[in-house]
Design an enzyme around this catalytic site. Structure first.
Site, mmCIF file in Angstrom:
data_model
loop_
_atom_site.group_PDB
_atom_site.id
_atom_site.type_symbol
_atom_site.label_atom_id
_atom_site.label_comp_id
_atom_site.label_asym_id
_atom_site.label_seq_id
_atom_site.Cartn_x
_atom_site.Cartn_y
_atom_site.Cartn_z
ATOM 1 N N ASP A 58 23.122 31.427 34.767
ATOM 2 C CA ASP A 58 21.833 30.876 34.935
ATOM 3 C C ASP A 58 21.371 31.058 36.217
ATOM 4 O OD1 ASP A 58 19.935 28.208 34.064
ATOM 5 O OD2 ASP A 58 20.536 28.480 36.336
ATOM 6 N N TYR A 65 15.761 30.970 43.412
ATOM 7 C CA TYR A 65 17.087 31.219 43.971
ATOM 8 C C TYR A 65 17.206 32.299 44.818
ATOM 9 C CZ TYR A 65 18.710 27.699 40.153
ATOM 10 O OH TYR A 65 18.529 26.652 39.457
ATOM 11 N N LYS A 124 14.035 31.048 35.341
ATOM 12 C CA LYS A 124 13.013 29.987 35.555
ATOM 13 C C LYS A 124 12.059 30.460 36.184
ATOM 14 C CE LYS A 124 17.124 26.808 35.786
ATOM 15 N NZ LYS A 124 17.982 27.900 36.464
ATOM 16 N N HIS A 175 10.619 25.632 35.567
ATOM 17 C CA HIS A 175 11.690 25.109 36.471
ATOM 18 C C HIS A 175 11.384 23.574 36.785
ATOM 19 C CE1 HIS A 175 14.661 26.434 39.856
ATOM 20 N NE2 HIS A 175 15.071 25.236 39.424
#
Length: 314
Positions: free
Chosen positions: A46, A51, A76, A109
């Site tokens: 994931d 990120y 996402k 997200h």
């Protein structure tokens, strides 16, 4: 089938592995962590645009030698790409970073849109985030259009309230395959989970150990979930840690879990959950709900999240 190789069927007919590796934070450590996880046996990774770890994840997948069709990869859509015209290009960027042809799952997200552009956190001169008035339903419809391209196998949502999730489900042509949300023994969201079951939407738990970071909004210190004496005690019975118990509990309830770690020992330990909790222990954990939410970005985002859910920071 052993717990750590277990999968759950999505409403698309695809299977999502019960345990995955979360890759939030520590960008530099992620390539090694993902490679370690894939070598350990994880088949569910994931990540997310915001990120900053997609490229590292992609490098690790390539190095691992594990065939692409054996790995379930989630990423996402970030909040600055909610405009329907930006969604396809955002997916393309993600695929290029990951060096993949397709995603198994693409999630929105958050239900909140930021100002369009390449700045992930666009802010005004006072440092306040600039949001945009883009309906998440329009964003979701643009995501639906991607399914026919073959570049995403399934789409879903993350961090939506019940009202928001319901609105998507009622207006969608493609029901979300997954809703990824904060969920752990201290935030069980029982009614909300039941709602998803009824609608055929799979739940993935992020922060399955609560959260090791400071609580958003400065809530009082509750200690760490992994030190909860009940979980520790149950763990002793099976020769396992409280972490492993928390993961087994989520899987027992039919949800996938995505713990994050960069330590090889912890990555292996989190995967070592080939044990089944006895019903009495599941019931004990079911009673630990404190309705305690660790992740609430409402203040930072200037948008009220989770308004009708347990654990909303008042």
């Amino acid at each position: 089938m052993s717990q750590n190789q277990k999968t759950f069927e999505l409403n698309t007919g695809a299977h999502i592995p019960a345990i995955g590796l979360g890759t939030w934070q520590d960008e530099d450590a992620q390539e090694a962590a993902v490679l370690q996880a894939l070598q350990t046996g994880y088949r569910h990774i994931d990540t997310a645009r915001c990120y900053g770890t997609e490229a590292a994840v992609g490098r690790a997948i390539k190095q691992s030698g594990v065939p692409r069709n054996e790995i379930f990869v989630t990423s996402k859509l970030w909040n600055n790409k909610h405009h329907p015209e930006d969604v396809g290009a955002a997916l393309q960027q993600t695929l290029e970073s990951l060096r993949l042809e397709y995603l198994d799952l693409f999630l929105m997200h958050w239900p909140v849109a930021f100002k369009r552009g390449d700045d992930m956190f666009p802010s005004d001169e006072n440092g306040n985030l600039i949001t945009d008035d883009i309906d998440y339903l329009d964003t979701y419809r643009a995501m639906e259009a991607l399914v026919t391209t073959g570049k995403v196998k399934a789409i879903g949502i993350s961090n939506f309230s019940k009202k928001e999730a319901q609105r998507v489900i009622e207006n969608a042509e493609i029901i979300p395959a997954v809703h990824q949300m904060e969920l752990h023994p201290w935030l069980q969201q029982i009614d909300f989970v039941k709602f998803h079951k009824e609608k055929g939407v799979h739940v993935t738990q992020y922060s399955p150990f609560g959260n090791q970071n400071e609580i958003y909004g400065g809530r009082e210190d509750h200690g760490q979930l992994v030190n909860d004496k009940n979980l520790v005690e149950i763990g002793k019975k099976y020769g396992k840690t409280s972490n492993q118990v928390a993961l087994a509990w989520g899987i027992h309830h039919g949800r996938s879990v995505i713990p994050k770690s960069k330590s090889p020992e912890r990555i292996a330990q989190n995967f070592d959950i080939a044990f089944k909790l006895e019903d009495e222990d599941v019931h004990k954990i079911d009673k630990l709900d404190k309705k305690l939410r660790f992740n609430d970005s409402s203040q930072d985002f200037g948008y009220e999240l989770f308004t009708d859910l347990d654990g909303k920071v008042k």
